[in-house]
Design a protein around this motif. Structure first.
Motif, PDB file in Angstrom:
ATOM      1  N   UNK A   1     -21.375 -14.382  -4.391  1.00  0.00           N
ATOM      2  CA  UNK A   1     -21.804 -13.005  -4.511  1.00  0.00           C
ATOM      3  C   UNK A   1     -22.030 -12.612  -5.973  1.00  0.00           C
ATOM      4  N   UNK A   2     -21.149 -13.086  -6.852  1.00  0.00           N
ATOM      5  CA  UNK A   2     -21.298 -12.725  -8.259  1.00  0.00           C
ATOM      6  C   UNK A   2     -22.578 -13.307  -8.855  1.00  0.00           C
ATOM      7  N   UNK A   3     -22.910 -14.524  -8.465  1.00  0.00           N
ATOM      8  CA  UNK A   3     -24.171 -15.096  -8.939  1.00  0.00           C
ATOM      9  C   UNK A   3     -25.369 -14.315  -8.386  1.00  0.00           C
ATOM     10  N   UNK A   4     -25.257 -13.790  -7.179  1.00  0.00           N
ATOM     11  CA  UNK A   4     -26.340 -12.985  -6.608  1.00  0.00           C
ATOM     12  C   UNK A   4     -26.595 -11.748  -7.462  1.00  0.00           C
ATOM     13  N   UNK A   5     -25.532 -11.113  -7.927  1.00  0.00           N
ATOM     14  CA  UNK A   5     -25.677  -9.941  -8.793  1.00  0.00           C
ATOM     15  C   UNK A   5     -26.324 -10.350 -10.115  1.00  0.00           C
ATOM     16  N   UNK A   6     -25.803 -11.405 -10.729  1.00  0.00           N
ATOM     17  CA  UNK A   6     -26.356 -11.865 -12.004  1.00  0.00           C
ATOM     18  C   UNK A   6     -27.814 -12.281 -11.863  1.00  0.00           C
ATOM     19  N   UNK A   7     -28.121 -12.992 -10.776  1.00  0.00           N
ATOM     20  CA  UNK A   7     -29.496 -13.436 -10.556  1.00  0.00           C
ATOM     21  C   UNK A   7     -30.436 -12.257 -10.328  1.00  0.00           C
ATOM     22  N   UNK A   8     -29.963 -11.219  -9.648  1.00  0.00           N
ATOM     23  CA  UNK A   8     -30.812 -10.046  -9.431  1.00  0.00           C
ATOM     24  C   UNK A   8     -31.082  -9.327 -10.755  1.00  0.00           C
ATOM     25  N   UNK A   9     -30.129  -9.351 -11.668  1.00  0.00           N
ATOM     26  CA  UNK A   9     -30.356  -8.739 -12.985  1.00  0.00           C
ATOM     27  C   UNK A   9     -31.398  -9.510 -13.795  1.00  0.00           C
ATOM     28  N   UNK A  10     -31.538 -10.793 -13.517  1.00  0.00           N
ATOM     29  CA  UNK A  10     -32.549 -11.577 -14.227  1.00  0.00           C
ATOM     30  C   UNK A  10     -33.969 -11.119 -13.870  1.00  0.00           C
ATOM     31  N   UNK A  11     -34.098 -10.464 -12.731  1.00  0.00           N
ATOM     32  CA  UNK A  11     -35.417 -10.003 -12.275  1.00  0.00           C
ATOM     33  C   UNK A  11     -35.861  -8.722 -12.966  1.00  0.00           C
ATOM     34  N   UNK A  12     -34.958  -8.032 -13.649  1.00  0.00           N
ATOM     35  CA  UNK A  12     -35.349  -6.779 -14.304  1.00  0.00           C
ATOM     36  C   UNK A  12     -35.623  -6.958 -15.802  1.00  0.00           C
ATOM     37  N   UNK A  13     -35.567  -8.181 -16.287  1.00  0.00           N
ATOM     38  CA  UNK A  13     -35.801  -8.432 -17.708  1.00  0.00           C
ATOM     39  C   UNK A  13     -37.204  -8.011 -18.122  1.00  0.00           C
ATOM     40  N   UNK A  14     -37.269  -7.337 -19.246  1.00  0.00           N
ATOM     41  CA  UNK A  14     -38.534  -7.021 -19.916  1.00  0.00           C
ATOM     42  C   UNK A  14     -38.299  -7.266 -21.403  1.00  0.00           C
ATOM     43  N   UNK A  15     -39.347  -7.443 -22.179  1.00  0.00           N
ATOM     44  CA  UNK A  15     -39.127  -7.632 -23.623  1.00  0.00           C
ATOM     45  C   UNK A  15     -38.356  -6.473 -24.265  1.00  0.00           C
ATOM     46  N   UNK A  16     -38.641  -5.250 -23.852  1.00  0.00           N
ATOM     47  CA  UNK A  16     -37.943  -4.101 -24.424  1.00  0.00           C
ATOM     48  C   UNK A  16     -36.462  -4.106 -24.029  1.00  0.00           C
ATOM     49  N   UNK A  17     -36.175  -4.341 -22.732  1.00  0.00           N
ATOM     50  CA  UNK A  17     -34.779  -4.398 -22.288  1.00  0.00           C
ATOM     51  C   UNK A  17     -34.036  -5.562 -22.949  1.00  0.00           C
ATOM     52  N   UNK A  18     -34.716  -6.688 -23.107  1.00  0.00           N
ATOM     53  CA  UNK A  18     -34.095  -7.835 -23.778  1.00  0.00           C
ATOM     54  C   UNK A  18     -33.655  -7.457 -25.191  1.00  0.00           C
ATOM     55  N   UNK A  19     -34.516  -6.759 -25.910  1.00  0.00           N
ATOM     56  CA  UNK A  19     -34.198  -6.334 -27.271  1.00  0.00           C
ATOM     57  C   UNK A  19     -33.038  -5.344 -27.269  1.00  0.00           C
ATOM     58  N   UNK A  20     -33.079  -4.384 -26.360  1.00  0.00           N
ATOM     59  CA  UNK A  20     -32.012  -3.380 -26.283  1.00  0.00           C
ATOM     60  C   UNK A  20     -30.686  -4.042 -25.939  1.00  0.00           C
ATOM     61  N   UNK A  21     -30.680  -4.891 -24.929  1.00  0.00           N
ATOM     62  CA  UNK A  21     -29.418  -5.491 -24.475  1.00  0.00           C
ATOM     63  C   UNK A  21     -28.823  -6.458 -25.497  1.00  0.00           C
TER      64      UNK A  21
END
Length: 173
Positions: A1-21
């Motif tokens: 289940x924890x990997x499912x959460x982490x993997x779903x977060x990988x789908x929201x990556x954008x260059x702007x979010x990557x820089x912010x995070x």
């Protein structure tokens, strides 16, 4: 289940979010933002006791989280287990549980909240954002971050208890 959460977060990556995070997570590196906050509070006479409380909370956090629990539990990080994920930061070398970034943030935020409620709320929001960044960056499991938040709050409360029941915020004469 924890990997499912982490993997779903990988789908929201954008260059702007990557820089912010990546920027947000750097604020938590070695607790630097919280150490600087404690130093600033120490320099303001009205909040000096609050600065002492923040620094005490961070010392307790270091001992409990980084020196004891991480080594005792020795939980592997998700990026160690699934090495196919491209990381945006250097691969951390220490163990995963609890999240040190999150734990130090919540310990300091709790101490700040005892000093000044409004600043404490802002500190809790920043601590939560730093914790989320650790998930976004695939270097912690959700339970690492959750445990870091809970333990951090408890450490902040313990630091307050160690300093006694005196009101932390000094009165200005």
């Amino acid at each position: 289940m924890e990997f499912a959460i982490l993997d779903s977060l990988q789908k929201i990556h954008t260059p702007m979010l990557d820089t912010i995070m990546t920027s947000v997570t750097k604020l938590g590196n070695s607790g630097i933002i919280w150490i600087l906050t404690g130093i600033v509070l120490l320099c303001i006479p009205k909040y000096r006791k609050g600065g002492v409380l923040v620094m005490l909370a961070l010392i307790l956090n270091l001992i409990l989280g980084n020196l004891i629990l991480k080594n005792l539990i020795a939980r592997e990080r998700p990026c160690w287990i699934r090495d196919g994920i491209e990381l945006l930061i250097a691969v951390p070398r220490d163990y995963s549980f609890p999240s040190g970034h999150t734990m130090s943030g919540f310990a300091a935020a709790t101490a700040i909240w005892f000093t000044e409620k409004r600043l404490g709320i802002a500190a809790f929001l920043l601590a939560a954002l730093i914790g989320f960044s650790r998930l976004y960056l695939y270097v912690h499991f959700p339970t690492d971050v959750l445990a870091g938040a809970v333990l951090g709050i408890l450490v902040g409360i313990a630091a307050k208890g160690l300093l006694g029941r005196k009101k932390i915020k000094q009165n200005t004469e």
